[in-house]
Design a protein around this motif. Structure first.
Motif, PDB file in Angstrom:
ATOM      1  N   ALA A 285       7.621   6.657   2.554  1.00 38.63           N
ATOM      2  CA  ALA A 285       6.786   5.612   1.955  1.00 38.63           C
ATOM      3  C   ALA A 285       7.578   4.777   0.948  1.00 38.63           C
ATOM      4  N   PHE A 286       8.365   5.448   0.085  1.00 35.97           N
ATOM      5  CA  PHE A 286       9.163   4.719  -0.907  1.00 35.97           C
ATOM      6  C   PHE A 286      10.237   3.871  -0.234  1.00 35.97           C
ATOM      7  N   LYS A 287      10.806   4.378   0.842  1.00 38.93           N
ATOM      8  CA  LYS A 287      11.802   3.588   1.585  1.00 38.93           C
ATOM      9  C   LYS A 287      11.162   2.326   2.150  1.00 38.93           C
ATOM     10  N   ASP A 288       9.954   2.470   2.702  1.00 35.59           N
ATOM     11  CA  ASP A 288       9.237   1.315   3.251  1.00 35.59           C
ATOM     12  C   ASP A 288       8.921   0.308   2.146  1.00 35.59           C
ATOM     13  N   PHE A 289       8.464   0.815   0.972  1.00 30.74           N
ATOM     14  CA  PHE A 289       8.189  -0.080  -0.162  1.00 30.74           C
ATOM     15  C   PHE A 289       9.464  -0.820  -0.586  1.00 30.74           C
ATOM     16  N   ALA A 290      10.556  -0.065  -0.714  1.00 30.93           N
ATOM     17  CA  ALA A 290      11.810  -0.664  -1.176  1.00 30.93           C
ATOM     18  C   ALA A 290      12.306  -1.735  -0.204  1.00 30.93           C
ATOM     19  N   ASP A 291      12.194  -1.454   1.094  1.00 27.82           N
ATOM     20  CA  ASP A 291      12.640  -2.428   2.094  1.00 27.82           C
ATOM     21  C   ASP A 291      11.847  -3.731   1.981  1.00 27.82           C
TER      22      ASP A 291
ATOM     23  N   THR B 105       9.085  -9.483  -0.835  1.00 28.04           N
ATOM     24  CA  THR B 105       7.652  -9.323  -1.059  1.00 28.04           C
ATOM     25  C   THR B 105       7.402  -8.825  -2.470  1.00 28.04           C
ATOM     26  N   LYS B 106       6.377  -9.362  -3.122  1.00 26.74           N
ATOM     27  CA  LYS B 106       6.051  -8.932  -4.477  1.00 26.74           C
ATOM     28  C   LYS B 106       5.596  -7.462  -4.474  1.00 26.74           C
ATOM     29  N   PRO B 107       6.031  -6.674  -5.468  1.00 25.36           N
ATOM     30  CA  PRO B 107       5.625  -5.267  -5.535  1.00 25.36           C
ATOM     31  C   PRO B 107       4.105  -5.074  -5.518  1.00 25.36           C
ATOM     32  N   GLN B 108       3.394  -5.973  -6.238  1.00 28.38           N
ATOM     33  CA  GLN B 108       1.930  -5.860  -6.255  1.00 28.38           C
ATOM     34  C   GLN B 108       1.347  -6.046  -4.861  1.00 28.38           C
TER      35      GLN B 108
END
Length: 301
Positions: free
Chosen positions: A106-112, A118-121
């Motif tokens: 999940a964190f890898k997908d967020f980081a990518d 893409t904005k973090p929010q």
């Protein structure tokens, strides 16, 4: 990873969660996250509540907003999540490996996504939208919950054996391989060991049941004139299923047979045994009863 022989009887009762993987986060956190995914980012301020005891001599007391739900597999208890579905005799290493792999992916997908601009929010809000169905703040023991989970499109596997075999699905093999945790052969090996462990435990239990009935119960009830035919037929059915399991070479086929033996054939045999115990004189029954065990201090010579 939590599929094991003990969880056949534990999950869904006795303060253990159901087999459907959902998370309880409480009303305050649910509202906060719902506002966040809808563009209303605010500070999270959980509101404590008063619990009324209903007893005059015990004062009402304050409880946290995130008071954990014991019917949830993954409740949030304030500052941490608890995973409550692990079997009592299980080694937690594989369970922790799976949980860590889920978080890492999940964190890898967020980081990518964030590194792509893409904005973090927006990433967090989209993830909440995609997985909102797993939030369930109700009673996990409610018989309506499995139907609701199905309607939400949640993953539901009632059989522990089938759940073990899911480790061999391509997406799960790829998950561990892509994160350099285990290669496909190592994952399949763990699947095989779990299936063999399940079958082995059930074979021991079934053989023990047959031994106790044939060598202790049948002679005892025969001595006091109780018909043994129904019990002998039930034992014969257990033996037949046990021999079938022992003859299978494929681990998955063997484990499926073991689950049927345990939850169907052995349960039927026990029901016959229980009905005979009700009519057998206590002095003739060769095995300690619940009364003997619960009131051991009153049943000593």
């Amino acid at each position: 990873s939590i599929a094991c022989p003990g969880n056949d009887f534990r999950l869904g009762a006795c303060e253990a969660p159901p087999a459907i993987m959902s998370t309880y986060i409480g009303g305050s956190l649910t509202q906060f996250l719902d506002d966040f995914r809808n563009g209303k980012a605010t500070e999270y301020k959980p509101v404590k509540k008063m619990l009324q005891t209903g007893v005059d001599i015990v004062a009402d007391f304050e409880v946290p907003a995130e008071d954990r739900n014991r019917t949830s597999p993954f409740p949030y208890g304030g500052h941490r999540f608890e995973f409550r579905a692990v079997g009592s005799t299980q080694n937690v290493s594989l369970v922790n490996t799976v949980l860590a792999a889920i978080c890492a992916e999940a964190f890898k997908d967020f980081a990518d996504q964030i590194e792509a601009g893409t904005k973090p929010q927006d990433v967090a809000a989209a993830s909440l939208d995609a997985h909102w169905k797993v939030i369930f703040n109700g009673n996990g023991y409610d018989k309506a919950w499995p139907a609701e989970a199905d309607a939400r499109g949640m993953c539901r596997i009632d059989s522990g054996v089938e759940a073990i075999n899911v480790l061999a699905e391509p997406k799960n093999l790829a998950l561990f391989a892509d994160l350099n945790i285990m290669d496909p052969l190592e994952t399949l090996a763990r699947r095989d060991v779990m299936l063999q462990h399940y079958s082995g435990i059930v074979q021991i239990e079934a053989a023990c049941m047959v031994d106790m009935i044939v060598r202790q119960i049948i002679p005892a009830i025969h001595a006091v004139g109780i018909d043994t035919k129904a019990l002998m037929d039930a034992v014969r059915a257990v033996k037949t299923k046990l021999h079938f399991i022992e003859s299978q070479a494929d681990d998955f086929t063997k484990a499926k047979g073991a689950r049927e033996l345990r939850l169907e054939t052995m349960e039927t045999c026990r029901a016959v045994c229980d009905s005979i115990e009700e009519t057998c004189p206590a002095s003739a029954w060769p095995i300690a009863s619940y009364k003997d065990l619960l009131f051991l201090d009153c049943n000593q010579d």
